[in-house]
Design a protein around this motif. Structure first.
Motif, PDB file in Angstrom:
ATOM      1  N   ALA A  16       0.858  -1.184   0.000  1.00  0.00           N
ATOM      2  CA  ALA A  16       0.000   0.000   0.000  1.00  0.00           C
ATOM      3  C   ALA A  16       0.891   1.228   0.000  1.00  0.00           C
ATOM      4  O   ALA A  16       1.875   1.305   0.734  1.00  0.00           O
ATOM      5  N   GLY A  17       0.554   2.184  -0.844  1.00  0.00           N
ATOM      6  CA  GLY A  17       1.340   3.415  -0.889  1.00  0.00           C
ATOM      7  C   GLY A  17       0.995   4.304   0.294  1.00  0.00           C
ATOM      8  O   GLY A  17       0.108   3.987   1.092  1.00  0.00           O
ATOM      9  N   PRO A  18       1.703   5.424   0.428  1.00  0.00           N
ATOM     10  CA  PRO A  18       1.465   6.303   1.583  1.00  0.00           C
ATOM     11  C   PRO A  18       0.112   7.013   1.472  1.00  0.00           C
ATOM     12  O   PRO A  18      -0.441   7.153   0.386  1.00  0.00           O
ATOM     13  N   ASP A  19      -0.369   7.427   2.620  1.00  0.00           N
ATOM     14  CA  ASP A  19      -1.607   8.201   2.674  1.00  0.00           C
ATOM     15  C   ASP A  19      -1.263   9.644   2.325  1.00  0.00           C
ATOM     16  O   ASP A  19      -0.475  10.283   3.013  1.00  0.00           O
ATOM     17  N   LEU A  20      -1.809  10.139   1.235  1.00  0.00           N
ATOM     18  CA  LEU A  20      -1.440  11.461   0.753  1.00  0.00           C
ATOM     19  C   LEU A  20      -2.682  12.322   0.547  1.00  0.00           C
ATOM     20  O   LEU A  20      -3.784  11.806   0.410  1.00  0.00           O
ATOM     21  N   ASP A  98      -9.182  11.543  -1.935  1.00  0.00           N
ATOM     22  CA  ASP A  98      -9.806  10.245  -1.693  1.00  0.00           C
ATOM     23  C   ASP A  98     -10.245   9.546  -2.963  1.00  0.00           C
ATOM     24  O   ASP A  98     -10.732   8.423  -2.917  1.00  0.00           O
ATOM     25  N   ARG A  99     -10.075  10.238  -4.099  1.00  0.00           N
ATOM     26  CA  ARG A  99     -10.496   9.630  -5.360  1.00  0.00           C
ATOM     27  C   ARG A  99      -9.612   8.437  -5.686  1.00  0.00           C
ATOM     28  O   ARG A  99     -10.062   7.425  -6.180  1.00  0.00           O
ATOM     29  N   GLN A 100      -8.326   8.579  -5.413  1.00  0.00           N
ATOM     30  CA  GLN A 100      -7.400   7.533  -5.819  1.00  0.00           C
ATOM     31  C   GLN A 100      -6.514   7.089  -4.660  1.00  0.00           C
ATOM     32  O   GLN A 100      -6.420   7.752  -3.632  1.00  0.00           O
ATOM     33  N   VAL A 101      -5.906   5.946  -4.865  1.00  0.00           N
ATOM     34  CA  VAL A 101      -5.131   5.302  -3.810  1.00  0.00           C
ATOM     35  C   VAL A 101      -3.790   4.885  -4.403  1.00  0.00           C
ATOM     36  O   VAL A 101      -3.727   4.443  -5.551  1.00  0.00           O
ATOM     37  N   ALA A 102      -2.745   5.040  -3.626  1.00  0.00           N
ATOM     38  CA  ALA A 102      -1.404   4.706  -4.110  1.00  0.00           C
ATOM     39  C   ALA A 102      -1.063   3.253  -3.804  1.00  0.00           C
ATOM     40  O   ALA A 102      -1.387   2.725  -2.744  1.00  0.00           O
ATOM     41  N   ILE A 103      -0.412   2.625  -4.768  1.00  0.00           N
ATOM     42  CA  ILE A 103       0.110   1.270  -4.592  1.00  0.00           C
ATOM     43  C   ILE A 103       1.578   1.316  -4.999  1.00  0.00           C
ATOM     44  O   ILE A 103       1.899   1.751  -6.105  1.00  0.00           O
ATOM     45  N   ASP A 104       2.463   0.902  -4.112  1.00  0.00           N
ATOM     46  CA  ASP A 104       3.894   0.904  -4.434  1.00  0.00           C
ATOM     47  C   ASP A 104       4.313  -0.492  -4.859  1.00  0.00           C
ATOM     48  O   ASP A 104       4.042  -1.472  -4.167  1.00  0.00           O
ATOM     49  N   SER A 151      11.439   0.624  -8.906  1.00  0.00           N
ATOM     50  CA  SER A 151      10.232   0.908  -8.115  1.00  0.00           C
ATOM     51  C   SER A 151       9.324   1.897  -8.839  1.00  0.00           C
ATOM     52  O   SER A 151       9.802   2.824  -9.489  1.00  0.00           O
ATOM     53  N   PHE A 152       8.059   1.630  -8.732  1.00  0.00           N
ATOM     54  CA  PHE A 152       7.040   2.485  -9.318  1.00  0.00           C
ATOM     55  C   PHE A 152       5.955   2.747  -8.283  1.00  0.00           C
ATOM     56  O   PHE A 152       5.713   1.916  -7.401  1.00  0.00           O
ATOM     57  N   ARG A 153       5.313   3.890  -8.415  1.00  0.00           N
ATOM     58  CA  ARG A 153       4.072   4.105  -7.670  1.00  0.00           C
ATOM     59  C   ARG A 153       2.938   4.113  -8.666  1.00  0.00           C
ATOM     60  O   ARG A 153       2.984   4.802  -9.679  1.00  0.00           O
ATOM     61  N   LEU A 154       1.909   3.325  -8.364  1.00  0.00           N
ATOM     62  CA  LEU A 154       0.696   3.326  -9.166  1.00  0.00           C
ATOM     63  C   LEU A 154      -0.375   4.050  -8.379  1.00  0.00           C
ATOM     64  O   LEU A 154      -0.412   3.970  -7.153  1.00  0.00           O
ATOM     65  N   GLU A 155      -1.243   4.760  -9.082  1.00  0.00           N
ATOM     66  CA  GLU A 155      -2.434   5.279  -8.411  1.00  0.00           C
ATOM     67  C   GLU A 155      -3.628   4.894  -9.256  1.00  0.00           C
ATOM     68  O   GLU A 155      -3.639   5.105 -10.483  1.00  0.00           O
ATOM     69  N   VAL A 156      -4.608   4.285  -8.627  1.00  0.00           N
ATOM     70  CA  VAL A 156      -5.854   3.960  -9.319  1.00  0.00           C
ATOM     71  C   VAL A 156      -7.012   4.495  -8.490  1.00  0.00           C
ATOM     72  O   VAL A 156      -6.860   4.766  -7.287  1.00  0.00           O
TER      73      VAL A 156
ATOM     74  N   SER B 761     -16.012  11.525  -8.972  1.00  0.00           N
ATOM     75  CA  SER B 761     -16.942  10.423  -8.663  1.00  0.00           C
ATOM     76  C   SER B 761     -16.496   9.638  -7.439  1.00  0.00           C
ATOM     77  O   SER B 761     -17.296   9.294  -6.579  1.00  0.00           O
ATOM     78  N   GLU B 762     -15.209   9.323  -7.388  1.00  0.00           N
ATOM     79  CA  GLU B 762     -14.759   8.466  -6.291  1.00  0.00           C
ATOM     80  C   GLU B 762     -14.181   9.263  -5.129  1.00  0.00           C
ATOM     81  O   GLU B 762     -13.737   8.686  -4.149  1.00  0.00           O
ATOM     82  N   GLU B 763     -14.162  10.596  -5.276  1.00  0.00           N
ATOM     83  CA  GLU B 763     -13.714  11.405  -4.143  1.00  0.00           C
ATOM     84  C   GLU B 763     -14.744  11.342  -3.021  1.00  0.00           C
ATOM     85  O   GLU B 763     -14.419  11.346  -1.847  1.00  0.00           O
ATOM     86  N   TRP B 764     -16.002  11.263  -3.451  1.00  0.00           N
ATOM     87  CA  TRP B 764     -17.092  11.347  -2.475  1.00  0.00           C
ATOM     88  C   TRP B 764     -17.825  10.028  -2.314  1.00  0.00           C
ATOM     89  O   TRP B 764     -18.182   9.397  -3.299  1.00  0.00           O
ATOM     90  N   SER B 765     -18.069   9.650  -1.077  1.00  0.00           N
ATOM     91  CA  SER B 765     -19.074   8.627  -0.781  1.00  0.00           C
ATOM     92  C   SER B 765     -20.385   9.362  -0.544  1.00  0.00           C
ATOM     93  O   SER B 765     -20.396  10.415   0.110  1.00  0.00           O
ATOM     94  N   VAL B 766     -21.455   8.812  -1.088  1.00  0.00           N
ATOM     95  CA  VAL B 766     -22.742   9.504  -0.986  1.00  0.00           C
ATOM     96  C   VAL B 766     -23.743   8.623  -0.254  1.00  0.00           C
ATOM     97  O   VAL B 766     -24.025   7.499  -0.680  1.00  0.00           O
ATOM     98  N   ILE B 767     -24.241   9.144   0.848  1.00  0.00           N
ATOM     99  CA  ILE B 767     -25.204   8.400   1.662  1.00  0.00           C
ATOM    100  C   ILE B 767     -26.522   9.151   1.603  1.00  0.00           C
ATOM    101  O   ILE B 767     -26.620  10.297   2.065  1.00  0.00           O
ATOM    102  N   ALA B 768     -27.520   8.513   1.000  1.00  0.00           N
ATOM    103  CA  ALA B 768     -28.837   9.149   0.912  1.00  0.00           C
ATOM    104  C   ALA B 768     -29.645   8.779   2.151  1.00  0.00           C
ATOM    105  O   ALA B 768     -29.748   7.599   2.500  1.00  0.00           O
ATOM    106  N   VAL B 769     -30.178   9.810   2.800  1.00  0.00           N
ATOM    107  CA  VAL B 769     -31.052   9.595   3.962  1.00  0.00           C
ATOM    108  C   VAL B 769     -32.404  10.174   3.570  1.00  0.00           C
ATOM    109  O   VAL B 769     -32.528  11.387   3.349  1.00  0.00           O
ATOM    110  N   GLN B 770     -33.399   9.320   3.425  1.00  0.00           N
ATOM    111  CA  GLN B 770     -34.656   9.728   2.814  1.00  0.00           C
ATOM    112  C   GLN B 770     -35.830   9.281   3.677  1.00  0.00           C
ATOM    113  O   GLN B 770     -35.867   8.163   4.157  1.00  0.00           O
TER     114      GLN B 770
END
Lengths: 177, 1001, 101
Positions: A16-20, A98-104, A151-156, B761-770
């Protein structure tokens, strides 16, 4: 299965890559220049190149796009600097922490493993240390950044992480043969 | 017994390692290094298969990948059997299980062989002519017959337990083939420093050098020289030599696909070892060194077991130490076969005679054969080969000056070696779209102008003599390397004792005496196409070689006409009365040899077939036993059954709970796009049908997006976060497409706008409270944010925090109830979900899934893009005309909406439907008609798009698109289903809380 | 798999790209001012040349940029790629012949 994995880890490692924190800056030349300056760089990195400051990295992933990565303890300061530096310049700064996550990934087999996922040439002559780009990794969009000779860092994107790590591990088993 | 045909002192097999295998259930022994074919031949077994159409007994013809006859299935069990492998390429190992194909009940006695007797009834185009009428027979009679009698091997029936690997690779120079030309090329390119890949389909590099024991290179045998070159290549870090690796597809821009077989030759593969690896190699330069294939001769009985290619016999002798018979007759049009005869004689095989089709063969090899005491019969042809499961004699006859064939003489033989000369293997070159040119002197097609960055070297371009082959290969390798920036000189070698193959040759059917009405002279062994079939096709009017190919199926078998194309061309040329070069050659198609499906699938199977995307709350839903459905790549909870509920019961409960108390729903999969920049509102105005200028910061609007053709493309709620920042949501499935469409307009049409788009799209988690209690649940959690009706009315948004986590809170509803959508950074999604759940449980909070979401929105008449719309619905059609700005000068789709056809009153319009029987739930997709008694075909007025049972209302509801639907309120229409028509009443599509009172609380 | 040169990222494999149809089709500045026929022309009518075509591609799995390309439809050979906004370049006969090969 476990003995197979142990054997593979000697030549290839997934971690797991670092939390950034991450932000995408898009803009015209002035916007990128201002962002790079606010980030602490002397200039905008060339296309597909990275540049580093204390606690942070900027990656030029598009002609009008810089992605900033920041260590958590430097993140607030960097974000404030970016906001201030870009205040009067038309541009877009969007948080994607939070959109993407790092994998080393690392090890002598690292190029071979990546070659199973992407049609890019990962030979160090074609993909030197410090290069970063988006590409397709199997069926997932991802960023590849060469952090060292082996070494590479991937982010998906976050939801692709289980797919990506399992794929990497499967391929790591196969490249031994 | 096992050493019956093995010649001591010959061959490269390891006689110290005996290998036991079975063929058709019988145990055989061979040696390590044997192929299945060589091992069976060593046991005197020529019969290896039955033919495709006539089920004639067939023996092995070749020693390589061009083998058309000896097709076997290898492996045992329902999953592990691989059909249609060439026995000439299958390497034996202990425990190998191989079975022959196309035979019933057994190889020696086959019932299907009666087809041979019926051969006059099975001419070219037989299927087209016979299985025509009556039409009712197509599915029930003809197809089963064709399927049962045709087809090659049997496909495995269970999932393949083997692993398959995949790899992309890049190189400067790819060399296809590791014979003398390929090795010379690889050495030249490798020494120059280029990144080189060499691929050879066989187990050992060397190619023909492994069969040629007489030629010398730098004083060494060809095999010894090859070994040294291989050692040098293997020592170079910039060179990768792949054996058992077939280049099978030459794709555009120099991408060549290789199929490497890793374990087929092993009795005990390592744990986890992939069976095959597919390579996609992008080469800067390609050197094709694929060699040449010897041509069979076309004569009556040329498919009898024991009739084979002359050079194949030399390979079996010198590479595997196997004599293919005891008494051989050689029939040739080329000098190469004389060397085969000399080698065989030297190994103790009787060579009864060499029949040479040429009037006065005069090469050095001819003289050597005569010197060795072999009977050479010039100007002689073969009229027929006799024998059923093995050839026993042949009739040789003089060619008369007028071109006819004289009286024949019988010659006893158990081995007939034929050589019609050589055909350069131009398959890969042809696949690369290179232009073939006819070489008058050689009488064959050779590579002409290249289409790709590629060059051919050696026998595959008609260069046959070993010294020239080496020179050609070395030059090609050096030139290819130089073209990629690596200069080096072409290595040179001294050669000696060279033969001169390829000086003669024959294409077409051999002349014969008599009409030969029952003669079966095969052109294409694998598809059982005879010379007569090709002539018949011409007689029936086919002129183009492409049409003749399809009508007769010659060259269309899995061997892609390797041995048949030139002969078929020769026959067609004669029948058409046109020279060969005017007839043309058919296209060679990939794959060069068959490739398993497993190799193509590679890693992409089971969990790795497609990414499975899961949300932050996925684990929570799974723990509660949710039933999931796939939505694109996402897995979404469909419903949450408790106490063994079925979906219907669970959905009723979830609906009632949400309407009466509060429900929680995972809306994280919705697409999100952050639109930022000074021109953000301008851009939104141009993209969406709605107006955005007046949308205040902190407010939301339902956005509708059309394509330029005026049809609804996507929808979603848009919040204005700041004057220059919009939070746009899209449908789950539309996320990528909407962003692409926006970027398209932005980059192509309006590059002057200062606005930029970022997927969040993946930055946010969306929780609907209805539900009516939604505010009660959330209020204590949102860290002091005022979410009262006054502060946060319906269709508004606020930024704040929830349980200390940053939050964008949307007051929106897709249920018709008081509703909120909590957006939090994804890493916190699960924690906030848990917190809301904990706060909601005391209020009777119920989790609901996509099915309940659908019912609740349908009760409100809210559309789902892709369900109510089908790419031909305008906003007005689906009742969203209100959203379309009347004041904007332009937006995507506006001009099209002004077209008369898009304003017609009889367009399909969204309506509601109620059944007379309140429990009757219509089937989605069923059609609507005006009268139940209408004659078929009935005039369709529309179709049902959504249909559910509404627990809240106590009756079923449906949405439908109906022609001129809004003018039909109150009308009764009919839904014809199997055996009856269901009457339905057309109503307003909003079934519940029409005035929207429940939203604004 | 084609090898396509992104003007920003260099040579990349085809799977990183999406074709976006014919290039240099300009959206009318004021769509409401054009006739139905003219609008239909803009919307639907495209050339289908046997030979060189100017078309748009998007490096959708890379930098995300749209760009233009000149490609020979018979051979899939690219003559050149260039940035959006640039006019269609004139191709000399030598380059066209090379692309047709």
């Amino acid at each position: 299965m476990s003995d197979v994995m142990t054997a593979s880890q000697a030549r290839f490692d997934v971690a797991a890559g670092p939390d950034l924190r991450r932000w995408v800056l898009q803009g015209r030349d002035a916007g990128l220049a201002a962002g790079a300056a606010a980030f602490g760089l002397s200039g905008v990195p060339d296309m597909l190149r990275t540049a580093q400051v204390a606690g942070g990295t900027a990656a030029r992933l598009g002609p009008h796009e810089l992605v900033f990565f920041a260590e958590p303890d430097r993140a607030d300061a960097i974000y404030s600097a970016l906001q201030a530096g870009l205040k009067d310049i038309p541009s877009s700064l969007v948080e994607i922490s939070d959109r993407q996550v790092a994998i080393d990934i690392s090890g002598p087999d690292v190029e071979l493993v990546l070659s199973s996922l992407s049609p890019m040439d990962f030979n160090i002559r074609a993909f030197p240390v410090g290069m970063a780009t988006r590409t397709l990794l199997a069926k997932a969009d991802g960023m590849v950044w060469r952090t060292g000779p082996q070494s590479f860092r991937l982010e998906v994107w976050r939801s692709f992480v289980p797919y990506m790590t399992e794929y990497l591990q499967k391929v790591a088993c196969d490249v031994r043969f | 017994m096992t050493k019956q045909y093995r010649i001591p002192g010959r061959g490269r097999v390891n006689t110290a390692r005996r290998v036991t295998f079975t063929f058709d259930g019988r145990e055989f022994q061979g040696y390590e290094g044997d192929t299945l074919a060589s091992a069976l031949l060593a046991n005197g077994q020529h019969l290896m298969g039955r033919s495709f159409k006539y089920h004639r007994p067939r023996g092995v013809v070749s020693a390589g990948s061009d083998e058309p006859n000896a097709l076997v299935a290898v492996g045992s069990g329902p999953a592990l059997q691989t059909p249609n492998l060439r026995a000439t390429q299958v390497e034996i190992h202990d425990g190998l299980v191989a079975i022959s194909q196309n035979r019933f009940p057994c190889l020696k006695f086959d019932l299907g062989a009666v087809n041979t007797l019926a051969a006059p009834l099975l001419p070219a185009g037989f299927y087209y002519k016979t299985f025509m009428w009556p039409r009712s027979f197509w599915d029930k009679v003809y197809e089963p017959i064709i399927r049962a009698s045709a087809g090659l091997g049997v496909a495995p029936t269970a999932p393949d337990p083997d692993q398959y690997a995949f790899r992309y690779e890049h190189c400067d120079v790819l060399v296809v083939g590791a014979g003398p030309a390929g090795l010379a090329a690889a050495l030249a390119a490798g020494r120059a420093g280029a990144r080189v890949i060499v691929a050879d389909e066989t187990a050992e590099a060397g190619g023909w050098l492994l069969s040629d024991t007489t030629s010398r290179i730098d004083g060494k045998t060809g095999a010894a020289w090859a070994r040294e070159v291989v050692d040098e290549l293997n020592a170079m870090p910039n060179v990768r030599l792949l054996t058992r690796c077939t280049a099978f597809n030459y794709g555009p821009h120099n991408m060549v696909a290789l199929n490497e077989r890793l374990t087929d030759h092993l009795a005990h593969p390592a744990v986890g070892q992939p069976k095959e690896r597919l390579w996609q190699v992008r080469a800067k330069e390609v050197v094709l060194a694929a060699g040449a294939l010897e041509r069979p001769l076309v004569f009556d009985g040329n498919d009898r077991p024991g009739v084979m290619l002359a050079t194949a016999a030399r390979t079996y002798l010198n590479r595997y130490g196997v004599a293919c018979g005891r008494r051989a007759i050689v029939v040739t049009a080329d000098d190469a076969a004389y060397r085969v005869a000399l080698d065989l004689k030297d190994a103790g095989v009787t060579v009864a005679a060499i029949a040479d089709l040429r009037p006065a063969p005069d090469g050095a090899l001819v003289a050597a054969a005569i010197r060795a005491g072999i009977t050479v019969l010039p100007n002689t042809t073969i009229q027929r080969a006799h024998g059923l499961n093995r050839v026993c004699s042949v009739e040789l006859a003089q060619l008369l000056p007028d071109g006819s064939v004289g009286k024949g003489h019988q010659w006893r033989a158990d081995l007939v070696l034929m050589s019609g000369g050589f055909t350069p293997s131009v398959h890969m070159f042809s696949q690369s779209r290179g232009k073939l040119v006819f070489d008058e002197e050689l009488g064959v097609y050779v590579p002409g102008q290249s289409a790709e960055r590629e060059r051919s070297a050696g026998a595959c371009r008609g260069v046959y003599r070993l010294d020239r082959v080496l020179e050609d290969g070395a030059r090609a390798g050096a030139e290819a390397a130089a073209a990629t920036g690596f200069d080096g000189s072409a290595p040179q070698w001294q050669t000696g004792d060279l033969d001169e193959p390829g000086r003669g040759g024959f294409a077409g059917a051999l002349p014969r005496r008599g009409k030969g009405l029952r003669a079966m002279a095969f052109v294409d062994y694998q598809n059982d196409v005879t010379a007569k079939d090709v002539k018949l096709a011409v007689r029936e009017g086919f002129r183009s070689i492409e049409h003749i190919k399809r009508y007769t199926t010659t060259g269309m078998a899995t061997d892609q006409g390797k041995s048949s194309n030139v002969n078929a061309l020769g026959i067609a040329s004669e029948a058409l009365g046109r020279p060969v070069e005017k007839v043309g050659l058919t296209t060679f198609r990939p794959p060069f040899t068959p490739v398993t499906f497993g190799a193509f699938a590679g890693h992409a199977r089971e969990f790795l077939f497609d990414p499975v995307r899961r949300t932050a709350a996925d684990g929570w839903a799974r723990d509660r036993g949710a039933v999931f459905e796939d939505v694109g790549l996402w897995q979404r909870a469909r419903y949450f059954p408790i106490n063994g509920e079925d979906m219907e019961a669970a959905v009723r409960r979830e609906c009632l709970a949400t309407r009466s108390a509060v429900g929680i729903f995972d809306a994280s999969t919705l697409g999100k796009i952050e639109v930022v920049g000074p021109d953000a509102a301008t851009f939104m105005n141009r993209m969406y049908v709605n107006g955005w200028t007046k949308l205040a910061v902190g407010r939301c609007r339902y956005g509708l997006l059309c394509r330029e053709n005026g049809f609804v493309y996507d929808d979603g709620v848009v919040g204005r976060v700041a004057a220059d920042r919009f939070h746009v949501t899209t449908t789950t499935g539309g996320a990528a497409g909407v962003l692409n469409m926006m970027e398209d307009y932005l980059q192509t049409e309006w590059p002057d706008l200062d606005v930029w788009l970022t997927s969040t799209s993946e930055e946010w988690s969306v929780i609907a409270v209805q539900g009516p209690l939604a505010r009660k649940v959330l209020a204590p959690l949102v860290d002091g944010l005022d979410i009262s009706a006054e502060a946060l009315p319906h269709m508004s948004m606020a930024e704040g925090s929830i349980c200390g986590v940053p939050m964008r809170l949307f007051r929106v509803s897709f249920t018709g109830e008081l509703g909120f959508e909590v957006n939090v950074p994804s890493r916190h999604g699960r924690r906030i979900w848990d917190a809301i759940w904990a706060a909601g449980e005391p209020h009777g909070m119920t989790p609901y899934g996509t099915e309940t979401m659908h019912v609740l929105r349908a009760e409100k008449g809210y559309i789902v893009v892709g369900q109510e719309t089908d790419g031909t619905a305008t906003p007005d059609d689906v009742g969203c005309g209100w959203a379309v700005s009347k004041v904007k000068k332009d937006f995507v789709g506006k001009r099209s909406l002004a077209l008369p056809a898009l304003k017609a009153p009889d367009r399909l319009q969204l309506v509601g439907l109620l059944t007379l029987d309140p429990s009757e739930v219509l089937e989605e997709g069923t059609q609507l008609v005006a009268r139940p008694d209408e004659a078929v075909p009935m005039h369709k007025l529309g179709h049902v798009t959504s249909s559910y049972f509404s627990a809240t209302l106590g009756h079923s509801i449906a949405l439908a698109m109906v022609a001129g639907g809004r003018a039909r309120m109150g009308e009764t229409l009919y839904v014809p289903v199997e055996g009856r028509s269901i009457p339905v009443k057309v109503t307003n599509p909003v079934f519940y809380d029409v005035e929207g009172a429940r939203l604004n609380v | 798999m084609l090898l396509i040169r992104c003007p920003y990222c260099g040579d990349r494999a085809e799977i990183e790209y999406a074709n976006a149809g014919e290039a240099h089709i300009v959206r009318p500045a004021d769509p409401m001012a054009v006739s139905d026929e003219e609008w239909a022309q803009y919307l639907y009518m495209r050339d289908n040349p046997k030979g060189l075509i100017a078309e748009r591609w998007r490096h959708s799995h890379g930098c995300g940029r749209f760009f233009n390309a000149i490609r020979d439809t018979r051979t899939d050979r690219f003559v050149m790629t260039y940035e959006m906004g640039q006019p269609r370049p004139t191709i000399d006969s030598e380059a066209a012949a090379e692309a047709a090969r």
